[in-house]
Every structure is written in structure tokens, then in C-alpha cells.
Design a protein around this motif. Sequence first.
Motif, mmCIF file in Angstrom:
data_model
loop_
_atom_site.group_PDB
_atom_site.id
_atom_site.type_symbol
_atom_site.label_atom_id
_atom_site.label_comp_id
_atom_site.label_asym_id
_atom_site.label_seq_id
_atom_site.Cartn_x
_atom_site.Cartn_y
_atom_site.Cartn_z
ATOM 1 N N ALA A 58 7.986 -5.491 16.422
ATOM 2 C CA ALA A 58 7.327 -4.430 17.179
ATOM 3 C C ALA A 58 8.148 -3.151 17.147
ATOM 4 O O ALA A 58 7.610 -2.043 16.985
ATOM 5 C CB ALA A 58 7.110 -4.894 18.625
ATOM 6 N N LEU A 59 9.448 -3.301 17.290
ATOM 7 C CA LEU A 59 10.335 -2.127 17.280
ATOM 8 C C LEU A 59 10.339 -1.458 15.912
ATOM 9 O O LEU A 59 10.376 -0.221 15.807
ATOM 10 C CB LEU A 59 11.749 -2.568 17.659
ATOM 11 N N THR A 60 10.276 -2.262 14.858
ATOM 12 C CA THR A 60 10.238 -1.711 13.499
ATOM 13 C C THR A 60 9.021 -0.823 13.298
ATOM 14 O O THR A 60 9.094 0.213 12.615
ATOM 15 C CB THR A 60 10.231 -2.851 12.464
ATOM 16 N N ALA A 61 7.907 -1.209 13.898
ATOM 17 C CA ALA A 61 6.682 -0.414 13.764
ATOM 18 C C ALA A 61 6.819 0.948 14.425
ATOM 19 O O ALA A 61 6.111 1.898 14.066
ATOM 20 C CB ALA A 61 5.501 -1.168 14.376
ATOM 21 N N VAL A 62 7.749 1.066 15.382
ATOM 22 C CA VAL A 62 7.959 2.343 16.087
ATOM 23 C C VAL A 62 9.028 3.190 15.415
ATOM 24 O O VAL A 62 8.843 4.389 15.197
ATOM 25 C CB VAL A 62 8.345 2.083 17.560
ATOM 26 N N ILE A 63 10.154 2.574 15.069
ATOM 27 C CA ILE A 63 11.292 3.349 14.561
ATOM 28 C C ILE A 63 11.414 3.275 13.040
ATOM 29 O O ILE A 63 12.388 3.781 12.477
ATOM 30 C CB ILE A 63 12.608 2.866 15.196
ATOM 31 N N GLY A 64 10.437 2.647 12.378
ATOM 32 C CA GLY A 64 10.494 2.492 10.930
ATOM 33 C C GLY A 64 10.254 3.782 10.161
ATOM 34 O O GLY A 64 10.106 4.864 10.739
ATOM 35 N N SER A 65 10.173 3.654 8.863
ATOM 36 C CA SER A 65 10.040 4.811 7.974
ATOM 37 C C SER A 65 8.666 5.465 8.100
ATOM 38 O O SER A 65 7.743 4.941 8.727
ATOM 39 C CB SER A 65 10.253 4.365 6.526
ATOM 40 N N HIS A 66 8.554 6.609 7.482
ATOM 41 C CA HIS A 66 7.293 7.344 7.461
ATOM 42 C C HIS A 66 6.195 6.508 6.799
ATOM 43 O O HIS A 66 5.035 6.536 7.227
ATOM 44 C CB HIS A 66 7.474 8.669 6.706
ATOM 45 N N GLY A 67 6.568 5.739 5.776
ATOM 46 C CA GLY A 67 5.594 4.895 5.092
ATOM 47 C C GLY A 67 5.019 3.830 6.015
ATOM 48 O O GLY A 67 3.827 3.531 5.968
ATOM 49 N N ILE A 68 5.871 3.250 6.869
ATOM 50 C CA ILE A 68 5.404 2.258 7.829
ATOM 51 C C ILE A 68 4.396 2.879 8.781
ATOM 52 O O ILE A 68 3.350 2.298 9.092
ATOM 53 C CB ILE A 68 6.602 1.653 8.604
ATOM 54 N N MET A 115 1.062 3.365 7.098
ATOM 55 C CA MET A 115 0.298 2.137 6.875
ATOM 56 C C MET A 115 -0.460 1.698 8.128
ATOM 57 O O MET A 115 -1.517 1.083 8.044
ATOM 58 C CB MET A 115 1.237 1.003 6.429
ATOM 59 N N GLY A 116 0.077 2.011 9.295
ATOM 60 C CA GLY A 116 -0.587 1.631 10.539
ATOM 61 C C GLY A 116 -0.711 0.126 10.675
ATOM 62 O O GLY A 116 0.230 -0.629 10.402
ATOM 63 N N TYR A 117 -1.911 -0.326 11.071
ATOM 64 C CA TYR A 117 -2.098 -1.754 11.323
ATOM 65 C C TYR A 117 -1.987 -2.598 10.060
ATOM 66 O O TYR A 117 -1.728 -3.816 10.145
ATOM 67 C CB TYR A 117 -3.465 -1.988 11.985
ATOM 68 N N ALA A 148 0.814 -1.216 0.000
ATOM 69 C CA ALA A 148 0.000 0.000 0.000
ATOM 70 C C ALA A 148 0.846 1.264 0.000
ATOM 71 O O ALA A 148 0.331 2.350 -0.268
ATOM 72 C CB ALA A 148 -0.928 0.000 1.224
ATOM 73 N N HIS A 149 2.138 1.131 0.304
ATOM 74 C CA HIS A 149 3.001 2.317 0.365
ATOM 75 C C HIS A 149 4.353 1.985 -0.240
ATOM 76 O O HIS A 149 4.973 0.983 0.121
ATOM 77 C CB HIS A 149 3.157 2.781 1.810
ATOM 78 N N ALA A 150 4.813 2.817 -1.147
ATOM 79 C CA ALA A 150 6.067 2.559 -1.858
ATOM 80 C C ALA A 150 7.284 2.670 -0.958
ATOM 81 O O ALA A 150 8.358 2.139 -1.277
ATOM 82 C CB ALA A 150 6.197 3.549 -3.031
ATOM 83 N N ASP A 151 7.147 3.354 0.198
ATOM 84 C CA ASP A 151 8.273 3.571 1.104
ATOM 85 C C ASP A 151 8.491 2.390 2.054
ATOM 86 O O ASP A 151 9.367 2.432 2.905
ATOM 87 C CB ASP A 151 8.028 4.851 1.916
ATOM 88 N N VAL A 152 7.717 1.330 1.908
ATOM 89 C CA VAL A 152 7.811 0.167 2.795
ATOM 90 C C VAL A 152 8.523 -0.975 2.070
ATOM 91 O O VAL A 152 8.196 -1.279 0.924
ATOM 92 C CB VAL A 152 6.400 -0.280 3.246
ATOM 93 N N PRO A 153 9.506 -1.620 2.708
ATOM 94 C CA PRO A 153 10.249 -2.701 2.046
ATOM 95 C C PRO A 153 9.371 -3.914 1.774
ATOM 96 O O PRO A 153 8.405 -4.175 2.487
ATOM 97 C CB PRO A 153 11.357 -3.040 3.058
ATOM 98 N N MET A 154 9.738 -4.670 0.747
ATOM 99 C CA MET A 154 8.982 -5.855 0.379
ATOM 100 C C MET A 154 9.108 -6.947 1.441
ATOM 101 O O MET A 154 8.206 -7.757 1.632
ATOM 102 C CB MET A 154 9.480 -6.380 -0.974
ATOM 103 N N ILE A 155 10.257 -6.975 2.132
ATOM 104 C CA ILE A 155 10.479 -7.940 3.202
ATOM 105 C C ILE A 155 11.077 -7.191 4.392
ATOM 106 O O ILE A 155 11.907 -6.293 4.213
ATOM 107 C CB ILE A 155 11.416 -9.085 2.743
ATOM 108 N N VAL A 156 10.647 -7.515 5.596
ATOM 109 C CA VAL A 156 11.106 -6.808 6.791
ATOM 110 C C VAL A 156 12.238 -7.588 7.458
ATOM 111 O O VAL A 156 12.285 -8.826 7.403
ATOM 112 C CB VAL A 156 9.954 -6.582 7.785
ATOM 113 N N ALA A 157 13.144 -6.853 8.102
ATOM 114 C CA ALA A 157 14.339 -7.456 8.702
ATOM 115 C C ALA A 157 14.039 -8.569 9.711
ATOM 116 O O ALA A 157 14.773 -9.570 9.738
ATOM 117 C CB ALA A 157 15.187 -6.357 9.341
#
Length: 232
Positions: A125-135, A138-140, A43-52
Amino acid sequence: MKQASLFRPILAGAELLPRLLAIVGAAIGIALTIVVCAQFPLAHADVPMIVAPVGASAVLAFAVPSSPLAQPWSVVGGNVLSTIAGVTAAWLIPDPTMAAGAAVGGAILMMTLGRCLHPPGGAAALTAVIGSHGIHEMGYLFAFAPVGLNSIALVSLAMFFHRITGHSYPHQPVAPPKQVDEVREAAGFHLEDIDKALADMHESFDIAREDLDLLLSQAELHAMKRRASGVG
């Protein structure tokens, strides 16, 4: 094949061939997870296809597939529920430092309630807090794509890989229940003894209770044979 000393400290029971298979499996699993998930636009181009955190999930799913922390529901449920906890913390707590702590603590709570404890969930969980603006935008939805999608793809690939390499995943006890009962009876163990010993230790161990039962019973049988033969 004698176990290489290089692998001896890593994990009880670890041997060279299974570890090499884990390396191959994780490499293929992550690569194919990216290929599969690339077919579903985010839904957002600023979000990676796979998360760390999925990289850490791959270590568990391919290197220690018998671990309770690596089971399919632990991977999928742990990552998704933890991400939901992280998104919630990011929305409710303006201060990033406080939100980060609350996210990881909330993730442990969510995974405990969901019976899907999975260490990489803390990173999700930490990625959802410190991730990019796109993350953040996207929210939930971020918890389901890419996190949930990544997790489901990885688990599916791990199940297929372990099946063709002769391992059980989801993990099944290493012996039928009847055989476990026979070994336990021969060793003189009772399940209550194991439960009491675990309670005495006041620790959590990364092994299923059923596997621990068989391991201890089998060890006691070997000890009995050694004593009967007069060795040590």
C-alpha cells in the motif's frame, strides 16, 4: 539433531534444517518469480518487474508456511487489496504524508474484511503512494501487474517447493481432526477453554486455532505424564 542456540530465539519450534530449507526456498522462489514475471511485459517501463513487498511475502511463505499470515490467499489477497487501498489513498489525498498513513490504515481494513491479513500488504500500500511516477500512472493496474502477478507466482512456487520438501502449504492441521479430538479429550481440554483463554489475553497470535488446540492439548498430556512419574 539438537536445535542450534542461534535459532532458538527466532520462532517457537524453529529448527536448523527447516530454516536452511527456508533460505534455499526463498532464494529460489524470488529468483524464479522474477523469471516468470519477466515473460509478461508491464504497461509502464518505469515500474519494476518485481515489487519489494514480495520479498517480505517470501519470508513468510517459505520460513513460516504454517502461519495464517502466510497462506496463499493471505499473500495474494493481502498484497492486491492493500495495493488497491494505496492507489485509492494516493488519488484521493493530495498530501503524501496523509496519503501514506491512510494507505496503510486502509490496507489493514481491506485485508481484515477480506480475511487475508498479510504484513507485507502494508508495504504494498505504501509503495502505491510513495512509488515512482510510472506506478502512479498505472493506477489500479499496478495492483494486478506486477503486484498480483508477483504474488501468484511466488505462492505457486512456494506450494511446489513445500510439497517436494514434505511440508503442507496451504497449511493443513498437523494431525487429523479425529486424532486432535482424542488428544484434547485425554488432556481434559475443551475448545471453549481455548476460546475463553484467547479472549482473556486480548491479543492476536500468529498461529492457527487448530494448531494451538493440538499444541496445548499435547503439552498438557506431557505435563500429566511428568506428574504421574513423580518428576518435578
